[in-house]
Design a protein around this motif. Structure first.
Motif, PDB file in Angstrom:
ATOM      1  N   LYS A  87     -30.467 -20.821  -7.992  1.00 16.38           N
ATOM      2  CA  LYS A  87     -30.424 -20.145  -6.805  1.00 16.38           C
ATOM      3  C   LYS A  87     -30.604 -21.058  -5.359  1.00 16.38           C
ATOM      4  CE  LYS A  87     -32.564 -16.119  -8.715  1.00 16.38           C
ATOM      5  NZ  LYS A  87     -34.110 -15.228  -9.110  1.00 16.38           N
ATOM      6  N   CYS A  88     -31.092 -22.129  -5.815  1.00 16.48           N
ATOM      7  CA  CYS A  88     -31.182 -23.237  -4.671  1.00 16.48           C
ATOM      8  C   CYS A  88     -29.832 -23.763  -4.715  1.00 16.48           C
ATOM      9  CB  CYS A  88     -32.171 -24.561  -5.238  1.00 16.48           C
ATOM     10  SG  CYS A  88     -33.909 -24.104  -5.125  1.00 16.48           S
ATOM     11  N   ASP A  89     -28.891 -23.842  -5.866  1.00 16.38           N
ATOM     12  CA  ASP A  89     -27.571 -24.489  -5.569  1.00 16.38           C
ATOM     13  C   ASP A  89     -26.841 -23.653  -4.974  1.00 16.38           C
ATOM     14  OD1 ASP A  89     -28.457 -27.019  -7.000  1.00 16.38           O
ATOM     15  OD2 ASP A  89     -27.784 -26.088  -8.849  1.00 16.38           O
ATOM     16  N   ILE A  90     -26.796 -22.293  -5.129  1.00 18.62           N
ATOM     17  CA  ILE A  90     -26.007 -21.331  -4.477  1.00 18.62           C
ATOM     18  C   ILE A  90     -26.497 -21.230  -3.101  1.00 18.62           C
ATOM     19  CG2 ILE A  90     -25.836 -18.887  -4.356  1.00 18.62           C
ATOM     20  CD1 ILE A  90     -26.297 -18.702  -7.158  1.00 18.62           C
ATOM     21  N   ALA A  91     -27.732 -21.037  -2.893  1.00 14.70           N
ATOM     22  CA  ALA A  91     -28.003 -21.307  -1.202  1.00 14.70           C
ATOM     23  C   ALA A  91     -27.358 -22.478  -0.649  1.00 14.70           C
ATOM     24  CB  ALA A  91     -29.708 -21.161  -1.111  1.00 14.70           C
ATOM     25  N   MET A  92     -27.643 -23.709  -1.220  1.00 14.65           N
ATOM     26  CA  MET A  92     -26.967 -24.738  -0.505  1.00 14.65           C
ATOM     27  C   MET A  92     -25.540 -24.624  -0.370  1.00 14.65           C
ATOM     28  SD  MET A  92     -28.076 -27.616   1.039  1.00 14.65           S
ATOM     29  CE  MET A  92     -26.512 -27.634   1.951  1.00 14.65           C
ATOM     30  N   ASP A  93     -25.001 -24.244  -1.435  1.00 11.43           N
ATOM     31  CA  ASP A  93     -23.335 -24.141  -1.481  1.00 11.43           C
ATOM     32  C   ASP A  93     -23.231 -23.299  -0.127  1.00 11.43           C
ATOM     33  OD1 ASP A  93     -23.028 -26.030  -3.255  1.00 11.43           O
ATOM     34  OD2 ASP A  93     -22.518 -24.687  -4.522  1.00 11.43           O
ATOM     35  N   THR A  94     -23.906 -22.202  -0.029  1.00 10.13           N
ATOM     36  CA  THR A  94     -23.767 -21.195   1.016  1.00 10.13           C
ATOM     37  C   THR A  94     -23.932 -21.758   2.631  1.00 10.13           C
ATOM     38  OG1 THR A  94     -24.285 -19.445  -0.189  1.00 10.13           O
ATOM     39  CG2 THR A  94     -23.961 -18.881   2.127  1.00 10.13           C
ATOM     40  N   ILE A  95     -25.103 -22.637   2.446  1.00 18.07           N
ATOM     41  CA  ILE A  95     -25.435 -23.340   3.766  1.00 18.07           C
ATOM     42  C   ILE A  95     -24.271 -24.357   4.279  1.00 18.07           C
ATOM     43  CG2 ILE A  95     -27.022 -24.926   4.889  1.00 18.07           C
ATOM     44  CD1 ILE A  95     -29.083 -23.529   3.160  1.00 18.07           C
ATOM     45  N   ASN A  96     -23.771 -25.016   3.261  1.00 25.09           N
ATOM     46  CA  ASN A  96     -22.574 -26.165   3.455  1.00 25.09           C
ATOM     47  C   ASN A  96     -21.406 -25.074   3.974  1.00 25.09           C
ATOM     48  OD1 ASN A  96     -21.667 -28.906   2.960  1.00 25.09           O
ATOM     49  ND2 ASN A  96     -20.424 -27.905   1.696  1.00 25.09           N
ATOM     50  N   ASP A  97     -21.082 -23.928   3.311  1.00 27.35           N
ATOM     51  CA  ASP A  97     -19.989 -23.370   3.928  1.00 27.35           C
ATOM     52  C   ASP A  97     -19.963 -23.057   5.142  1.00 27.35           C
ATOM     53  OD1 ASP A  97     -18.617 -23.571   1.135  1.00 27.35           O
ATOM     54  OD2 ASP A  97     -19.393 -21.272   0.535  1.00 27.35           O
ATOM     55  N   ILE A  98     -21.142 -22.964   5.737  1.00 25.95           N
ATOM     56  CA  ILE A  98     -21.235 -22.533   7.257  1.00 25.95           C
ATOM     57  C   ILE A  98     -20.730 -23.934   7.770  1.00 25.95           C
ATOM     58  CG2 ILE A  98     -22.764 -22.521   9.204  1.00 25.95           C
ATOM     59  CD1 ILE A  98     -24.715 -20.927   7.128  1.00 25.95           C
ATOM     60  N   GLY A  99     -21.075 -25.015   7.419  1.00 25.74           N
ATOM     61  CA  GLY A  99     -20.449 -26.377   8.047  1.00 25.74           C
ATOM     62  C   GLY A  99     -19.081 -26.588   7.992  1.00 25.74           C
TER      63      GLY A  99
END
Length: 203
Positions: A87-99
Protein backbone atom coordinates in the motif's frame (compact mmCIF):
# COMPACT_ATOMS: atom_id res chain seq x y z
CA UNK A 1 31.20 15.51 10.41
CA UNK A 2 28.26 13.06 10.17
CA UNK A 3 28.85 9.77 8.33
CA UNK A 4 25.53 10.21 6.50
CA UNK A 5 25.47 12.66 3.60
CA UNK A 6 22.56 13.66 1.38
CA UNK A 7 23.53 15.30 -1.87
CA UNK A 8 20.78 17.20 -3.64
CA UNK A 9 19.96 20.65 -4.95
CA UNK A 10 19.22 23.76 -2.92
CA UNK A 11 15.47 23.19 -3.03
CA UNK A 12 12.90 20.80 -1.57
CA UNK A 13 11.97 18.53 -4.50
CA UNK A 14 12.82 14.85 -4.27
CA UNK A 15 15.31 15.54 -1.50
CA UNK A 16 12.86 16.83 1.08
CA UNK A 17 11.18 13.48 1.87
CA UNK A 18 14.65 12.06 2.50
CA UNK A 19 15.48 14.92 4.83
CA UNK A 20 12.21 14.39 6.71
CA UNK A 21 12.83 10.65 7.03
CA UNK A 22 16.41 11.06 8.22
CA UNK A 23 15.32 13.64 10.77
CA UNK A 24 12.53 11.38 12.01
CA UNK A 25 14.97 8.48 12.30
CA UNK A 26 17.31 10.56 14.43
CA UNK A 27 20.11 10.37 11.88
CA UNK A 28 22.50 13.31 11.87
CA UNK A 29 23.38 14.02 8.26
CA UNK A 30 25.35 16.43 6.14
CA UNK A 31 22.84 18.24 3.96
CA UNK A 32 24.80 19.05 0.81
CA UNK A 33 22.85 21.42 -1.45
CA UNK A 34 24.43 21.92 -4.84
CA UNK A 35 23.79 24.72 -7.27
CA UNK A 36 22.90 23.57 -10.76
CA UNK A 37 26.29 24.80 -12.00
CA UNK A 38 28.08 22.75 -9.34
CA UNK A 39 25.97 19.71 -10.20
CA UNK A 40 26.88 19.83 -13.88
CA UNK A 41 30.56 20.12 -12.96
CA UNK A 42 30.27 17.04 -10.72
CA UNK A 43 27.63 15.09 -12.65
CA UNK A 44 29.95 12.23 -13.58
CA UNK A 45 30.69 11.59 -9.90
CA UNK A 46 27.17 10.30 -9.29
CA UNK A 47 26.05 6.73 -10.16
CA UNK A 48 23.42 7.74 -12.72
CA UNK A 49 24.50 11.33 -13.24
CA UNK A 50 21.51 12.56 -11.23
CA UNK A 51 20.41 13.47 -7.72
CA UNK A 52 19.51 12.75 -4.95
CA UNK A 53 22.34 10.54 -3.76
CA UNK A 54 22.50 9.32 -0.17
CA UNK A 55 25.74 8.14 1.47
CA UNK A 56 24.61 5.94 4.35
CA UNK A 57 26.62 3.53 6.49
CA UNK A 58 29.44 3.44 3.97
CA UNK A 59 27.19 2.74 0.99
CA UNK A 60 26.02 5.00 -1.82
CA UNK A 61 22.26 4.83 -2.44
CA UNK A 62 20.54 6.43 -5.42
CA UNK A 63 17.10 6.57 -7.07
CA UNK A 64 14.80 8.64 -4.87
CA UNK A 65 11.98 6.12 -4.43
CA UNK A 66 14.46 3.38 -3.56
CA UNK A 67 15.90 5.68 -0.89
CA UNK A 68 12.42 6.42 0.49
CA UNK A 69 11.61 2.71 0.73
CA UNK A 70 14.94 1.84 2.32
CA UNK A 71 14.60 4.53 5.01
CA UNK A 72 10.97 3.58 5.54
CA UNK A 73 11.98 0.01 6.31
CA UNK A 74 14.92 1.11 8.43
CA UNK A 75 12.75 3.35 10.62
CA UNK A 76 9.74 1.02 10.88
CA UNK A 77 7.55 3.14 8.61
CA UNK A 78 6.52 0.46 6.12
CA UNK A 79 3.44 -0.92 7.89
CA UNK A 80 2.77 -4.15 9.76
CA UNK A 81 3.18 -6.64 6.90
CA UNK A 82 3.88 -7.06 3.21
CA UNK A 83 0.39 -5.88 2.28
CA UNK A 84 0.90 -2.62 4.15
CA UNK A 85 4.25 -2.28 2.40
CA UNK A 86 2.49 -2.74 -0.93
CA UNK A 87 0.00 0.00 0.00
CA UNK A 88 2.93 2.33 0.67
CA UNK A 89 4.26 1.56 -2.82
CA UNK A 90 0.87 2.19 -4.42
CA UNK A 91 0.52 5.51 -2.59
CA UNK A 92 4.02 6.56 -3.64
CA UNK A 93 3.42 5.65 -7.26
CA UNK A 94 0.23 7.71 -7.23
CA UNK A 95 2.02 10.65 -5.62
CA UNK A 96 4.72 10.33 -8.27
CA UNK A 97 2.07 10.30 -11.00
CA UNK A 98 1.02 13.77 -9.84
CA UNK A 99 4.50 15.05 -10.55
CA UNK A 100 4.61 13.25 -13.89
CA UNK A 101 1.28 14.80 -14.87
CA UNK A 102 2.69 18.27 -14.23
CA UNK A 103 6.06 17.75 -15.89
CA UNK A 104 5.08 18.35 -19.57
CA UNK A 105 3.56 21.70 -18.60
CA UNK A 106 6.37 22.71 -16.23
CA UNK A 107 9.07 22.09 -18.86
CA UNK A 108 7.25 23.64 -21.87
CA UNK A 109 8.79 26.91 -23.11
CA UNK A 110 6.32 27.84 -25.87
CA UNK A 111 3.65 29.96 -24.20
CA UNK A 112 0.71 28.84 -26.37
CA UNK A 113 1.56 25.18 -25.93
CA UNK A 114 2.23 25.75 -22.23
CA UNK A 115 -1.31 27.01 -21.64
CA UNK A 116 -2.82 23.95 -23.29
CA UNK A 117 -0.53 21.62 -21.36
CA UNK A 118 -1.31 23.39 -18.09
CA UNK A 119 -5.03 22.74 -18.49
CA UNK A 120 -4.44 19.06 -19.19
CA UNK A 121 -1.93 18.75 -16.36
CA UNK A 122 -4.16 20.39 -13.77
CA UNK A 123 -7.13 18.25 -14.81
CA UNK A 124 -5.08 15.06 -14.44
CA UNK A 125 -3.63 16.25 -11.16
CA UNK A 126 -7.06 17.16 -9.76
CA UNK A 127 -8.26 13.63 -10.57
CA UNK A 128 -5.32 12.06 -8.75
CA UNK A 129 -5.49 14.42 -5.78
CA UNK A 130 -9.20 13.68 -5.34
CA UNK A 131 -8.43 9.96 -5.35
CA UNK A 132 -5.81 10.45 -2.65
CA UNK A 133 -8.17 12.57 -0.56
CA UNK A 134 -10.91 9.95 -0.71
CA UNK A 135 -8.38 7.26 0.18
CA UNK A 136 -7.35 9.17 3.30
CA UNK A 137 -11.01 9.46 4.28
CA UNK A 138 -11.21 5.66 4.39
CA UNK A 139 -7.93 5.18 6.26
CA UNK A 140 -8.06 7.54 9.24
CA UNK A 141 -6.15 10.29 7.48
CA UNK A 142 -3.19 8.20 6.33
CA UNK A 143 -2.26 6.21 3.24
CA UNK A 144 -2.14 2.95 5.22
CA UNK A 145 -5.03 2.42 7.66
CA UNK A 146 -4.24 4.98 10.32
CA UNK A 147 -0.52 4.22 10.36
CA UNK A 148 2.30 6.70 9.90
CA UNK A 149 4.33 5.43 6.94
CA UNK A 150 7.07 6.63 4.66
CA UNK A 151 4.45 7.43 2.01
CA UNK A 152 3.05 10.11 4.32
CA UNK A 153 6.51 11.66 4.59
CA UNK A 154 6.88 11.64 0.82
CA UNK A 155 3.60 13.43 0.25
CA UNK A 156 4.45 16.06 2.87
CA UNK A 157 7.91 16.60 1.43
CA UNK A 158 6.77 16.87 -2.19
CA UNK A 159 3.67 19.00 -1.55
CA UNK A 160 5.30 22.41 -2.04
CA UNK A 161 7.24 21.31 -5.12
CA UNK A 162 4.07 20.17 -6.82
CA UNK A 163 2.39 23.48 -6.04
CA UNK A 164 5.31 25.30 -7.58
CA UNK A 165 5.36 23.05 -10.62
CA UNK A 166 1.66 23.69 -11.25
CA UNK A 167 2.35 27.33 -12.02
CA UNK A 168 0.97 28.99 -8.93
CA UNK A 169 -1.91 28.61 -6.54
CA UNK A 170 -2.63 25.76 -4.20
CA UNK A 171 -3.50 22.60 -6.10
CA UNK A 172 -4.37 20.89 -2.82
CA UNK A 173 -6.93 23.52 -1.81
CA UNK A 174 -10.23 21.98 -0.79
CA UNK A 175 -8.58 18.72 0.26
CA UNK A 176 -8.49 19.08 4.05
CA UNK A 177 -7.28 15.55 4.76
CA UNK A 178 -4.22 15.93 2.55
CA UNK A 179 -3.54 19.31 4.16
CA UNK A 180 -3.89 17.76 7.61
CA UNK A 181 -1.54 14.91 6.72
CA UNK A 182 1.16 17.34 5.60
CA UNK A 183 0.73 19.32 8.81
CA UNK A 184 0.84 16.13 10.91
CA UNK A 185 4.14 15.00 9.41
CA UNK A 186 5.70 18.44 9.66
CA UNK A 187 4.62 18.84 13.28
CA UNK A 188 6.47 15.69 14.37
CA UNK A 189 9.13 17.00 16.79
CA UNK A 190 12.14 15.75 14.84
CA UNK A 191 10.79 16.95 11.49
CA UNK A 192 9.82 20.31 12.96
CA UNK A 193 13.33 20.68 14.42
CA UNK A 194 14.81 20.02 10.96
CA UNK A 195 12.45 22.51 9.33
CA UNK A 196 13.20 25.18 11.93
CA UNK A 197 16.91 25.11 11.10
CA UNK A 198 16.78 24.36 7.35
CA UNK A 199 17.44 27.15 4.82
CA UNK A 200 14.44 28.89 3.33
CA UNK A 201 13.89 27.88 -0.28
CA UNK A 202 11.09 28.79 -2.71
CA UNK A 203 10.08 25.16 -3.42
Amino acid sequence: MPDTKLIYFGLTGRGEPIRYLLAYGGVEFEDVRLTFDDFYKRKNEFPLGQLPVLEFEGKTIFQSKAIYRFLGRRFGLDGKDEWDSLKCDIAMDTINDIGLALLPYATETDEAAKKIKQEAALAKMAYLVDKLESHLAKNDGHFVEGQLTWADFCFAGLHDTYNHRSGGGDVFAGRPLLKALKAKVESLPAVKAYRDKSPSVPF
